[in-house]
Design a protein around this motif. Sequence first.
Motif, PDB file in Angstrom:
ATOM      1  N   ALA A  97       0.828  -1.204   0.000  1.00  0.00           N
ATOM      2  CA  ALA A  97       0.000   0.000   0.000  1.00  0.00           C
ATOM      3  C   ALA A  97       0.865   1.257   0.000  1.00  0.00           C
ATOM      4  CB  ALA A  97      -0.930  -0.013   1.209  1.00  0.00           C
ATOM      5  N   LYS A  98       1.973   1.218   0.733  1.00  0.00           N
ATOM      6  CA  LYS A  98       2.877   2.364   0.796  1.00  0.00           C
ATOM      7  C   LYS A  98       3.603   2.576  -0.531  1.00  0.00           C
ATOM      8  CE  LYS A  98       2.583   4.158   4.967  1.00  0.00           C
ATOM      9  NZ  LYS A  98       2.364   5.614   5.211  1.00  0.00           N
ATOM     10  N   LEU A  99       3.956   1.494  -1.208  1.00  0.00           N
ATOM     11  CA  LEU A  99       4.567   1.619  -2.530  1.00  0.00           C
ATOM     12  C   LEU A  99       3.639   2.375  -3.472  1.00  0.00           C
ATOM     13  CD1 LEU A  99       6.109  -1.945  -3.107  1.00  0.00           C
ATOM     14  CD2 LEU A  99       7.393   0.193  -2.887  1.00  0.00           C
ATOM     15  N   ASP A 100       2.359   2.023  -3.436  1.00  0.00           N
ATOM     16  CA  ASP A 100       1.383   2.684  -4.295  1.00  0.00           C
ATOM     17  C   ASP A 100       1.169   4.137  -3.866  1.00  0.00           C
ATOM     18  OD1 ASP A 100      -0.007   2.029  -6.625  1.00  0.00           O
ATOM     19  OD2 ASP A 100      -1.922   1.914  -5.563  1.00  0.00           O
ATOM     20  N   GLU A 101       1.142   4.347  -2.554  1.00  0.00           N
ATOM     21  CA  GLU A 101       0.965   5.703  -2.025  1.00  0.00           C
ATOM     22  C   GLU A 101       2.109   6.615  -2.461  1.00  0.00           C
ATOM     23  OE1 GLU A 101       1.346   7.490   2.404  1.00  0.00           O
ATOM     24  OE2 GLU A 101      -0.231   5.978   2.156  1.00  0.00           O
ATOM     25  N   GLU A 102       3.322   6.108  -2.388  1.00  0.00           N
ATOM     26  CA  GLU A 102       4.484   6.887  -2.813  1.00  0.00           C
ATOM     27  C   GLU A 102       4.439   7.177  -4.310  1.00  0.00           C
ATOM     28  OE1 GLU A 102       7.432   8.208  -1.269  1.00  0.00           O
ATOM     29  OE2 GLU A 102       6.013   8.079   0.398  1.00  0.00           O
ATOM     30  N   PHE A 157       4.401  10.645  -8.578  1.00  0.00           N
ATOM     31  CA  PHE A 157       4.217  10.601 -10.036  1.00  0.00           C
ATOM     32  C   PHE A 157       2.761  10.564 -10.478  1.00  0.00           C
ATOM     33  CE2 PHE A 157       8.149   8.203  -8.913  1.00  0.00           C
ATOM     34  CZ  PHE A 157       9.064   9.162  -9.350  1.00  0.00           C
ATOM     35  N   ASP A 158       1.839  10.639  -9.527  1.00  0.00           N
ATOM     36  CA  ASP A 158       0.400  10.692  -9.810  1.00  0.00           C
ATOM     37  C   ASP A 158      -0.087   9.470 -10.600  1.00  0.00           C
ATOM     38  OD1 ASP A 158      -2.037  11.980  -9.456  1.00  0.00           O
ATOM     39  OD2 ASP A 158      -1.958  12.929 -11.439  1.00  0.00           O
ATOM     40  N   LYS A 159       0.555   8.325 -10.372  1.00  0.00           N
ATOM     41  CA  LYS A 159       0.134   7.068 -10.982  1.00  0.00           C
ATOM     42  C   LYS A 159       0.341   5.936  -9.989  1.00  0.00           C
ATOM     43  CE  LYS A 159       1.238   8.095 -15.846  1.00  0.00           C
ATOM     44  NZ  LYS A 159       2.052   7.658 -17.021  1.00  0.00           N
ATOM     45  N   SER A 160      -0.309   4.807 -10.264  1.00  0.00           N
ATOM     46  CA  SER A 160      -0.096   3.626  -9.439  1.00  0.00           C
ATOM     47  C   SER A 160       1.329   3.127  -9.649  1.00  0.00           C
ATOM     48  CB  SER A 160      -1.086   2.533  -9.817  1.00  0.00           C
ATOM     49  OG  SER A 160      -0.800   1.327  -9.119  1.00  0.00           O
ATOM     50  N   GLU A 194       7.239   4.406 -14.653  1.00  0.00           N
ATOM     51  CA  GLU A 194       8.395   3.947 -15.397  1.00  0.00           C
ATOM     52  C   GLU A 194       9.358   3.160 -14.490  1.00  0.00           C
ATOM     53  OE1 GLU A 194       8.788   4.282 -18.678  1.00  0.00           O
ATOM     54  OE2 GLU A 194       6.770   5.183 -18.660  1.00  0.00           O
ATOM     55  N   PRO A 195      10.143   2.256 -15.071  1.00  0.00           N
ATOM     56  CA  PRO A 195      11.091   1.469 -14.263  1.00  0.00           C
ATOM     57  C   PRO A 195      12.029   2.326 -13.416  1.00  0.00           C
ATOM     58  CG  PRO A 195      10.910   0.541 -16.453  1.00  0.00           C
ATOM     59  CD  PRO A 195      10.137   1.827 -16.488  1.00  0.00           C
ATOM     60  N   GLU A 196      12.527   3.428 -13.956  1.00  0.00           N
ATOM     61  CA  GLU A 196      13.424   4.301 -13.204  1.00  0.00           C
ATOM     62  C   GLU A 196      12.706   4.930 -12.015  1.00  0.00           C
ATOM     63  OE1 GLU A 196      12.850   4.435 -16.422  1.00  0.00           O
ATOM     64  OE2 GLU A 196      14.745   3.683 -17.269  1.00  0.00           O
ATOM     65  N   GLN A 197      11.418   5.206 -12.182  1.00  0.00           N
ATOM     66  CA  GLN A 197      10.632   5.766 -11.083  1.00  0.00           C
ATOM     67  C   GLN A 197      10.377   4.716 -10.002  1.00  0.00           C
ATOM     68  OE1 GLN A 197       7.325   7.049 -13.545  1.00  0.00           O
ATOM     69  NE2 GLN A 197       8.087   9.165 -13.639  1.00  0.00           N
ATOM     70  N   MET A 198      10.159   3.485 -10.420  1.00  0.00           N
ATOM     71  CA  MET A 198      10.029   2.388  -9.454  1.00  0.00           C
ATOM     72  C   MET A 198      11.307   2.252  -8.644  1.00  0.00           C
ATOM     73  SD  MET A 198       8.176  -0.654 -11.644  1.00  0.00           S
ATOM     74  CE  MET A 198       6.608  -0.417 -12.481  1.00  0.00           C
ATOM     75  N   ASP A 199      12.445   2.328  -9.325  1.00  0.00           N
ATOM     76  CA  ASP A 199      13.730   2.208  -8.646  1.00  0.00           C
ATOM     77  C   ASP A 199      13.915   3.327  -7.625  1.00  0.00           C
ATOM     78  OD1 ASP A 199      14.200   0.023 -10.215  1.00  0.00           O
ATOM     79  OD2 ASP A 199      15.636   1.016 -11.544  1.00  0.00           O
ATOM     80  N   GLU A 200      13.468   4.519  -7.963  1.00  0.00           N
ATOM     81  CA  GLU A 200      13.577   5.649  -7.037  1.00  0.00           C
ATOM     82  C   GLU A 200      12.808   5.369  -5.749  1.00  0.00           C
ATOM     83  OE1 GLU A 200      11.580  10.055  -6.767  1.00  0.00           O
ATOM     84  OE2 GLU A 200      12.644   9.602  -8.631  1.00  0.00           O
ATOM     85  N   ILE A 201      11.608   4.839  -5.902  1.00  0.00           N
ATOM     86  CA  ILE A 201      10.771   4.547  -4.729  1.00  0.00           C
ATOM     87  C   ILE A 201      11.346   3.384  -3.934  1.00  0.00           C
ATOM     88  CG2 ILE A 201       8.501   3.720  -3.996  1.00  0.00           C
ATOM     89  CD1 ILE A 201       7.304   5.313  -6.324  1.00  0.00           C
ATOM     90  N   LEU A 202      11.757   2.346  -4.612  1.00  0.00           N
ATOM     91  CA  LEU A 202      12.334   1.197  -3.912  1.00  0.00           C
ATOM     92  C   LEU A 202      13.607   1.586  -3.173  1.00  0.00           C
ATOM     93  CD1 LEU A 202      11.787  -1.596  -6.589  1.00  0.00           C
ATOM     94  CD2 LEU A 202      10.699  -1.467  -4.343  1.00  0.00           C
TER      95      LEU A 202
END
Length: 253
Positions: free
Chosen positions: A148-153, A158-161, A166-174
Amino acid sequence: MENEKKGVSRRDFMKTTGIATGTLVGGGIIGGLIGYNVNRDTVTDETTGNQQGGGQGQDHPTNVGLKFFTSMTQFNILSAATERIFPEDDLGPGAIGLGVPYFIDNQLAGSYGMNAKEYMQGPFEDGATTQGYQSRLTRAEIFSQGIAKLDEEAFSRFDKSFSEIEPEQMDEILTAFQKGEVSMQAVTSDFFFKLLRQATLEGAYADPIYNGNRNMEGWKMKGFPGHQFSYIGQIESEEFVEIEPKSISSMTH
């Protein structure tokens, strides 16, 4: 190369984890797997959802029936996160191709998810990095909150689920989770990330009978023979012997 565009190749990633040196042992899923969440005799038909007979041999079929997650949104977020941790590249399939999300889902629905074999009474203090499990939450609760926090971030940044960015944005959050920069309740985000990463790696290399390591592709990438009855025919060889891997399920037929 495509894998270089993704930041870190699987080969480099393995060098920085316990998988390369054999140190990823204890306190994880594998230690508590035997006897739990094992799809011994049935699999789920991908089109009808009906269960069919059959074991989990080399032609390991996907068990598409979710046992823990109640929505595909949650499952898709988990899938995207595991794929970033263990991405597909020129060496072979990634977490999704190996069935890792189903492996984690199945384990969260059982003893691993409910911490059935661990002491879960107070007091609950913030543990040191050298200490083991300290949270009042079960792994199932931590994964639910973490996803839930991954989605919240993702929506906040980025205003998306999470599964749509994008993969680079996922990496930023992770990475933010890995550094403990995301606020979570009764657990730190870096602890959730450690659980997620360890579960991903164990799903990639566990016996296929547990619904990960599809078709033993994880083992094949490592040259691991799986579960052989004997090595009597190879033990005297002075040359490296490539052995077709076998699953535990092959020993029951």
